[in-house]
Each structure stands twice: as structure tokens, then as C-alpha cells.
Enzyme design. Structure first.
Site, short mmCIF file in Angstrom:
data_model
loop_
_atom_site.label_atom_id
_atom_site.label_comp_id
_atom_site.label_asym_id
_atom_site.label_seq_id
_atom_site.Cartn_x
_atom_site.Cartn_y
_atom_site.Cartn_z
N ASP A 187 8.17 22.32 39.12
CA ASP A 187 9.31 22.48 39.90
C ASP A 187 9.42 21.33 41.12
OD1 ASP A 187 10.49 24.42 38.75
OD2 ASP A 187 9.27 25.92 39.84
N ASP A 233 13.06 25.22 31.55
CA ASP A 233 13.36 24.58 33.02
C ASP A 233 12.97 23.35 33.25
OD1 ASP A 233 12.61 27.28 32.29
OD2 ASP A 233 13.20 27.96 34.50
N1 GLY Z 1 13.46 27.68 37.10
C1 GLY Z 1 13.35 29.22 37.28
C2 GLY Z 1 14.61 29.88 36.95
O1 GLY Z 1 15.51 29.24 36.32
O2 GLY Z 1 14.77 30.91 37.33
#
Ligand code: GLY
Length: 398
Positions: free
Chosen positions: A120, A181
């Protein structure tokens, strides 16, 4: 509620018959977003830049904030919203907005220089420093983003060929885990390689995209949320879910990350394999959307057996709309019109009373779903929906 079932061809027929429709008014929506930002900023004063807006839950009017830190994956979205609002304003309005955007951005600088907590870091830095750099050409922002790219790259495992998304979950999943993600965060590596960083960063991003393309998808182009690999041999072990309804289901935001991710990787690489794949993952999304939703905003998971009684996820619609406004520029003319029209329909639905917060709260949008299996942020205003909404509006206007 009656379940509306179309096939993709019916959806496309509807799209082509809608060409005479009044164009979506992105300009007035950007004004709406600015008004909401102004209301939010008034409530956030005196500013504590270490606290970044995250969500507004049912019945609340103001942002719940979380500490700006590596463990808070949404830390960069609020500064990104401010930079994009800044982009849509005149000189006079920009003066104050720029200062506030810089405050919420610069507090994130230490994250670029400390060991990567997880993938992230890409979301956090792309949304804050890269958006700020686009607007200001501040060289300090570029330096920080380049450092963050090197930090993010330490998560790459060359035996597997992907980045380890969640180092903290290796034991839970029984191996190297990569989540869909993570595709979004390849942008930091690709941007860095094009802007004075090591060319090796581009190789990592391309390898990650290739390995993900090979293992992380079912034959129809729908994706798992999590791919688990053997850390030592690199073998693919299994595809499972973390935030979706089931291992086999289509978690809408997961698929939206795939659409945005492969479109973005094509934008940087011009490698046709990624363009073809971006279309494949988009087409299955649009088909399933037509089969499961009563409008252009998906259910949080397209396989939730409650059908149209299940909560929506406006954030996934925003991510897809933003991606399609890029994708439609790269594909042949019929496909381009389909994707552009689909994005227009998504934005049109998102700009109605059904989805907009207006006087109810200071976000742009309602009805996003964060982590349904954990019972967290269900049917809420969430900061990343607003981020991709305003990003899509700026692209639509352009
Ligand atoms: N990247 C975490 C989500 O999409 O909730």
C-alpha cells in the site's frame, strides 16, 4: 427487488441507443466536489495534518480520520483529492487549497524512507506526492516518490515474479501472497523508471503484471482477490478471497483494480498483451454488471446471493469509470465508444441523488463497501470512492 438480467449484447445495444443522450456535465460535478471539499475543510480546522479522512458512516456528517502512517492504506487519498480539486480551480481558489494539500501530503514523507510495511506504500505515495508533483512540479516531491519506489521494490520476490503484498500475512496464507489491488501500485515503479529511477523498477513491474496475468485470473477474465505462491519455488498454490463473498466470486473492487491496473500498465509500456488483457478483464466486468445490478454501480460482490438487495460499492464504479476513460483512448473505434459510453453512464448514475452525499455529509458519494466479510465500512462514504470519482471527472472533462 426484481433482479434485472441483461446480456452484454443487450447492455451494448442500450449503450449504442443512448448516443443521443445529453452529455454528462463533468464541470458542474467538479463544482459540486469543490463545495463538498470546502465544507470538509471548514470542519477539519484547525488542521492536524497527521489525521487523514477515511470514511463517513451511516448517520454521520463529517469525516472520521485515521493517523497518517504506513499501516493506514488510505493515507494518500485525501491529499490526492485536494490536489485534484486544486487542478480544477482558478488561481485565486488554488492559493489556499495548495497549502492545505501540501500539508496533508508532506506528513507522509517518512514512509518513503522506512522499510516497506506492505504494497500500500504505492497507493499512499502515488495519490499524494505524484498527484502533487503533477500540479506543482515540486522537485522535492519527485525525490520522495523516487525513494518510495525503491522502498516498494524491496517487496519483489524474483523467484515468484510478484511483489509480496502483505508481509504480515505470509503465515496466514501459507506462502507468498499477492493481491489484485497490488496492480495499482506498479504505477509508482513504472513512473520512477521513466523519471530518473532505476530501469530495474520497470522490469519488476512488468514481471509482476505478467505473473499476475498468468495465475491470478480464471479463464473468463474474472480475478481472485489473493494469489498464494510457494515462496521458495514460486509455484502458484491457490487463488482465494480476503474481502470478497467467496474464493470463486467476483468481488467488484478487486475486478476494478484489475481493469485500472492493466490499463495503466499498458499506458506506461505500450505492450499490446496488457491492452488485450485490460479489455478481457473489462468485458467480463461489464457483462456481469449488466447481469447483476439495476444500474451502472455494482453490488459489492457480483455473486452475493442477495442480488440487488446486497449493498453496492460505488467506489468500484469510480475506479472503473476512471480506467475506462483511459482505456477508450487505446482501443479500436467501436470498443472505444462502448467504453467511453459505459464510463459516461457510470458517472451519470454516480451523480444522481441515489449516490451523492450532498447535504447528508461532506463526502462526494455514499454507498461504498470497504470490507464486507469483516463487517467494516458497509454502505458508507469512503475516501477512495471520492478520489477515483474526481479523477474520472477530470479525465472526462479533458
Ligand atoms: N486495497 C484495499 C481495498 O480495496 O479495500
Amino acid at each position: 427487488m426484481k433482479r434485472i438480467i441483461y446480456t452484454i449484447s443487450a447492455a451494448l445495444l442500450c449503450l449504442s441507443s443512448c448516443t443521443t443522450e445529453k452529455a454528462f456535465d463533468a464541470e458542474s460535478q467538479l463544482d459540486y466536489c469543490h463545495q463538498q471539499v470546502e465544507k470538509a475543510l471548514a470542519a477539519l480546522q484547525p488542521y492536524d495534518f497527521t489525521q487523514e479522512p477515511r470514511n463517513i458512516l451511516d448517520g454521520q456528517a463529517l469525516w472520521n480520520c485515521r493517523e497518517a502512517k504506513a499501516e493506514e492504506w488510505c493515507s494518500g487519498f485525501w491529499p490526492g483529492i485536494l490536489w485534484m480539486d486544486y487542478a480544477s480551480r482558478n488561481e485565486e481558489e488554488r492559493a489556499e487549497l495548495g497549502k492545505v494539500a501540501a500539508g496533508y501530503t508532506e506528513v507522509l514523507k517518512p514512509l518513503a524512507y522506512q522499510p516497506a510495511y506492505d504494497h500500500d506504500l504505492g497507493f499512499i505515495i502515488i495519490n499524494s506526492f505524484l498527484k502533487g508533483y503533477e500540479q506543482t512540479h515540486n522537485e522535492a516531491y519527485k525525490t520522495i516518490a523516487l525513494a518510495a519506489a525503491d522502498t516498494l521494490a524491496t517487496l519483489f520476490n524474483p523467484t515468484v515474479g510478484t511483489m509480496l503484498s502483505w508481509p504480515r500475512h505470509v503465515k496466514d496464507y501459507g506462502g507468498h501472497n499477492t493481491i489484485m489491488d497490488n496492480m495499482i501500485n506498479l504505477e509508482l515503479l513504472l513512473w520512477a523508471a521513466d523519471n530518473g529511477g532505476s530501469p530495474h523498477l520497470r522490469d519488476i513491474a512488468v514481471k509482476h503484471a505478467e505473473t499476475t496475468m498468468e495465475n491470478h485470473f480464471r479463464p473468463d477474465g474474472s480475478c481472485y482477490h489473493v494469489a498464494v505462491y510457494d515462496t521458495l519455488t514460486g509455484d502458484f498454490i491457490k487463488g482465494v478471497t480476503h474481502q470478497g463473498y467467496a474464493d470463486w466470486s467476483m468481488w467488484s473492487r478487486g475486478q476494478s483494480w484489475a481493469i485500472y491496473g492493466y490499463t495503466m500498465v499498458y499506458r506506461y509500456t505500450h505492450d499490446k498483451r496488457f491492452l488485450d488483457f485490460a479489455q478481457k478483464v473489462t468485458d467480463i466486468y461489464l457483462k456481469r454488471l449488466g447481469e447483476t445490478s439495476d444500474d451502472w454501480v455494482p453490488l459489492w460482490d457480483m455473486d452475493d446471493p442477495r442480488g440487488t438487495d446486497a449493498p453496492k460499492d460505488a467506489s468500484a464504479a469510480c475506479v472503473v469509470a476512471s480506467a475506462l476513460l483511459d482505456l477508450c483512448q487505446y482501443v479500436e473505434v467501436d470498443k472505444a465508444e462502448t467504453y467511453r459510453a459505459a464510463a459516461g453512464h457510470m458517472l451519470t448514475d454516480l451523480s444522481t441523488e441515489r449516490y451523492q452525499s450532498r447535504d447528508k455529509n461532506v463526502a462526494f458519494l455514499m454507498h461504498s463497501t470497504g470490507h464486507h466479510p469483516a463487517g467494516s465500512e458497509i454502505d458508507a462514504s469512503i475516501v477512495y470512492a471520492d478520489y477515483y470519482y474526481i479523477e474520472a471527472l477530470l479525465k472526462y472533462k479533458k
